[in-house]
Design an enzyme around this catalytic site. Structure first.
Site, PDB file in Angstrom:
ATOM      1  N   GLU A   1       0.853  -1.196   0.000  1.00 28.97           N
ATOM      2  CA  GLU A   1       0.000   0.000   0.000  1.00 28.97           C
ATOM      3  C   GLU A   1       0.889   1.246   0.000  1.00 28.97           C
ATOM      4  O   GLU A   1       2.019   1.222   0.506  1.00 28.97           O
ATOM      5  CB  GLU A   1      -0.908  -0.063   1.243  1.00 28.97           C
ATOM      6  CG  GLU A   1      -1.797   1.125   1.486  1.00 28.97           C
ATOM      7  CD  GLU A   1      -2.853   1.361   0.421  1.00 28.97           C
ATOM      8  OE1 GLU A   1      -2.472   1.505  -0.747  1.00 28.97           O
ATOM      9  OE2 GLU A   1      -4.049   1.468   0.773  1.00 28.97           O
ATOM     10  N   ASP A   2       0.361   2.320  -0.560  1.00 29.50           N
ATOM     11  CA  ASP A   2       1.137   3.575  -0.584  1.00 29.50           C
ATOM     12  C   ASP A   2       1.187   4.218   0.805  1.00 29.50           C
ATOM     13  O   ASP A   2       2.249   4.558   1.302  1.00 29.50           O
ATOM     14  CB  ASP A   2       0.562   4.563  -1.614  1.00 29.50           C
ATOM     15  CG  ASP A   2      -0.944   4.802  -1.471  1.00 29.50           C
ATOM     16  OD1 ASP A   2      -1.586   4.182  -0.588  1.00 29.50           O
ATOM     17  OD2 ASP A   2      -1.483   5.622  -2.232  1.00 29.50           O
TER      18      ASP A   2
ATOM     19  N   ASP B   1      -3.465   5.823   6.557  1.00 24.92           N
ATOM     20  CA  ASP B   1      -3.892   7.080   7.169  1.00 24.92           C
ATOM     21  C   ASP B   1      -4.793   6.729   8.370  1.00 24.92           C
ATOM     22  O   ASP B   1      -4.288   6.423   9.444  1.00 24.92           O
ATOM     23  CB  ASP B   1      -4.616   7.878   6.077  1.00 24.92           C
ATOM     24  CG  ASP B   1      -5.040   9.266   6.508  1.00 24.92           C
ATOM     25  OD1 ASP B   1      -4.368   9.861   7.343  1.00 24.92           O
ATOM     26  OD2 ASP B   1      -6.061   9.773   5.997  1.00 24.92           O
TER      27      ASP B   1
ATOM     28  N   PHE C   1      -1.172  16.290   4.122  1.00 25.08           N
ATOM     29  CA  PHE C   1      -1.580  15.617   2.897  1.00 25.08           C
ATOM     30  C   PHE C   1      -0.425  15.649   1.907  1.00 25.08           C
ATOM     31  O   PHE C   1       0.088  16.716   1.576  1.00 25.08           O
ATOM     32  CB  PHE C   1      -2.836  16.252   2.297  1.00 25.08           C
ATOM     33  CG  PHE C   1      -3.521  15.310   1.345  1.00 25.08           C
ATOM     34  CD1 PHE C   1      -4.350  14.307   1.836  1.00 25.08           C
ATOM     35  CD2 PHE C   1      -3.294  15.392  -0.014  1.00 25.08           C
ATOM     36  CE1 PHE C   1      -4.945  13.400   0.965  1.00 25.08           C
ATOM     37  CE2 PHE C   1      -3.896  14.487  -0.886  1.00 25.08           C
ATOM     38  CZ  PHE C   1      -4.724  13.494  -0.398  1.00 25.08           C
TER      39      PHE C   1
ATOM     40  N   ARG D   1       0.826  12.153  -9.247  1.00 24.75           N
ATOM     41  CA  ARG D   1       1.338  10.789  -9.035  1.00 24.75           C
ATOM     42  C   ARG D   1       2.727  10.618  -9.630  1.00 24.75           C
ATOM     43  O   ARG D   1       3.502   9.775  -9.200  1.00 24.75           O
ATOM     44  CB  ARG D   1       0.416   9.757  -9.708  1.00 24.75           C
ATOM     45  CG  ARG D   1      -0.923   9.582  -9.063  1.00 24.75           C
ATOM     46  CD  ARG D   1      -1.593   8.318  -9.643  1.00 24.75           C
ATOM     47  NE  ARG D   1      -3.026   8.311  -9.445  1.00 24.75           N
ATOM     48  CZ  ARG D   1      -3.632   7.906  -8.334  1.00 24.75           C
ATOM     49  NH1 ARG D   1      -2.919   7.486  -7.320  1.00 24.75           N
ATOM     50  NH2 ARG D   1      -4.941   7.916  -8.235  1.00 24.75           N
TER      51      ARG D   1
HETATM   52  P1  IMP Z   1      -7.138   5.237   5.117  1.00 23.69           P
HETATM   53  O1  IMP Z   1      -8.252   4.301   4.844  1.00 23.69           O
HETATM   54  O2  IMP Z   1      -7.624   6.481   5.822  1.00 23.69           O
HETATM   55  O3  IMP Z   1      -5.967   4.598   5.836  1.00 23.69           O
HETATM   56  O4  IMP Z   1      -6.659   5.808   3.741  1.00 23.69           O
HETATM   57  C1  IMP Z   1      -5.857   5.093   2.875  1.00 23.69           C
HETATM   58  C2  IMP Z   1      -5.902   5.693   1.495  1.00 23.69           C
HETATM   59  O5  IMP Z   1      -6.170   7.096   1.553  1.00 23.69           O
HETATM   60  C3  IMP Z   1      -4.557   5.579   0.808  1.00 23.69           C
HETATM   61  O6  IMP Z   1      -4.462   4.386   0.094  1.00 23.69           O
HETATM   62  C4  IMP Z   1      -4.560   6.785  -0.093  1.00 23.69           C
HETATM   63  O7  IMP Z   1      -5.198   6.473  -1.310  1.00 23.69           O
HETATM   64  C5  IMP Z   1      -5.400   7.810   0.630  1.00 23.69           C
HETATM   65  N1  IMP Z   1      -4.577   8.789   1.380  1.00 23.69           N
HETATM   66  C6  IMP Z   1      -4.476   8.932   2.705  1.00 23.69           C
HETATM   67  N2  IMP Z   1      -3.651   9.944   3.032  1.00 23.69           N
HETATM   68  C7  IMP Z   1      -3.186  10.435   1.863  1.00 23.69           C
HETATM   69  C8  IMP Z   1      -2.265  11.475   1.526  1.00 23.69           C
HETATM   70  O8  IMP Z   1      -1.665  12.171   2.368  1.00 23.69           O
HETATM   71  N3  IMP Z   1      -2.050  11.661   0.195  1.00 23.69           N
HETATM   72  C9  IMP Z   1      -2.662  10.919  -0.780  1.00 23.69           C
HETATM   73  N4  IMP Z   1      -3.520   9.942  -0.502  1.00 23.69           N
HETATM   74  C10 IMP Z   1      -3.791   9.696   0.812  1.00 23.69           C
END
Ligand code: IMP
Length: 186
Positions: free
Chosen positions: A106-107, A110, A159, A172
């Site tokens: 995963e990238d 959050d 962000f 990207r």
């Molecule tokens: P989570 O479900 O809140 O953990 O969010 C995960 C997804 O939110 C990641 O796979 C990203 O696609 C997106 N995301 C969360 N934070 C960022 C950020 O700082 N930049 C870009 N995408 C983010």
């Protein structure tokens, strides 16, 4: 010769958080750690679209042992910078997971909602093991108990874009990770 004016898109970015060199050095370290665990396990690396594709492709080229890859796509954010909390599978895997050693790539983690939900879905398919490897983690934003097994960098609550990560499908392509100015997405 004068200094070239900043391009329009550059005005949205506040600073570089991680340089290309820092990222590449850390990816090499992570690959070495992963090799210790997965060298003899013929693992299945699952990239979470779209943000993980750059990380996945750099990572797998440093893993010099047999492995397979697959891709999955979840939707949760749409065009906003806040998680909706709802996770849906928009593209499912093409491979069976039963008995496989699976590593989710995963990238960024959050709130942790996306990966937590995705792990639940994948565990139902009975892999031999399931671990999570992410490039970035924002621990201060966590809403559920999701601790990735491998983390590239822990970052503050900002962000970020680049190295596969986007804001509304932009940035990207950046080879580094940059912080977006809050006024650019508010
Ligand atoms: P989570 O479900 O809140 O953990 O969010 C995960 C997804 O939110 C990641 O796979 C990203 O696609 C997106 N995301 C969360 N934070 C960022 C950020 O700082 N930049 C870009 N995408 C983010």
């Amino acid at each position: 010769m004068g200094i070239a004016p900043a391009a329009d898109w550059e005005h949205d970015l506040a600073s570089v958080l991680l340089t290309e060199e820092q990222i590449q050095a850390r990816v090499a370290e992570m690959a070495a750690e992963l090799a210790d665990e997965y060298r003899d396990k013929h693992p299945l690396l699952i990239g979470v679209l779209k943000g993980s594709i750059v990380f996945l492709s750099d990572l797998m080229r440093r893993l010099c042992f047999p492995l397979e890859i697959d891709l999955v796509c979840c939707s949760s954010y749409g065009h906003s910078s806040e998680s909706s909390g709802e996770v849906r599978l928009r593209l499912d895997l093409s491979k069976e997971l039963a008995g496989r050693h699976v590593l989710l790539v995963e990238d960024i983690v959050d709130t942790g909602l996306t990966l937590s939900r995705l792990c639940d879905l994948l565990r139902e398919r009975q892999p031999a093991s399931l671990k999570v490897c992410c490039l970035l983690s924002k621990p201060s934003r966590r809403e559920v108990d999701m601790q990735p097994d491998y983390v590239g960098f822990e970052i503050p609550d900002e962000f970020v874009v680049g190295y596969g990560l986007d804001y509304a499908e932009r940035y990207r392509w950046l080879p580094h990770v940059a912080v977006v100015k809050p006024e650019a997405y508010r």
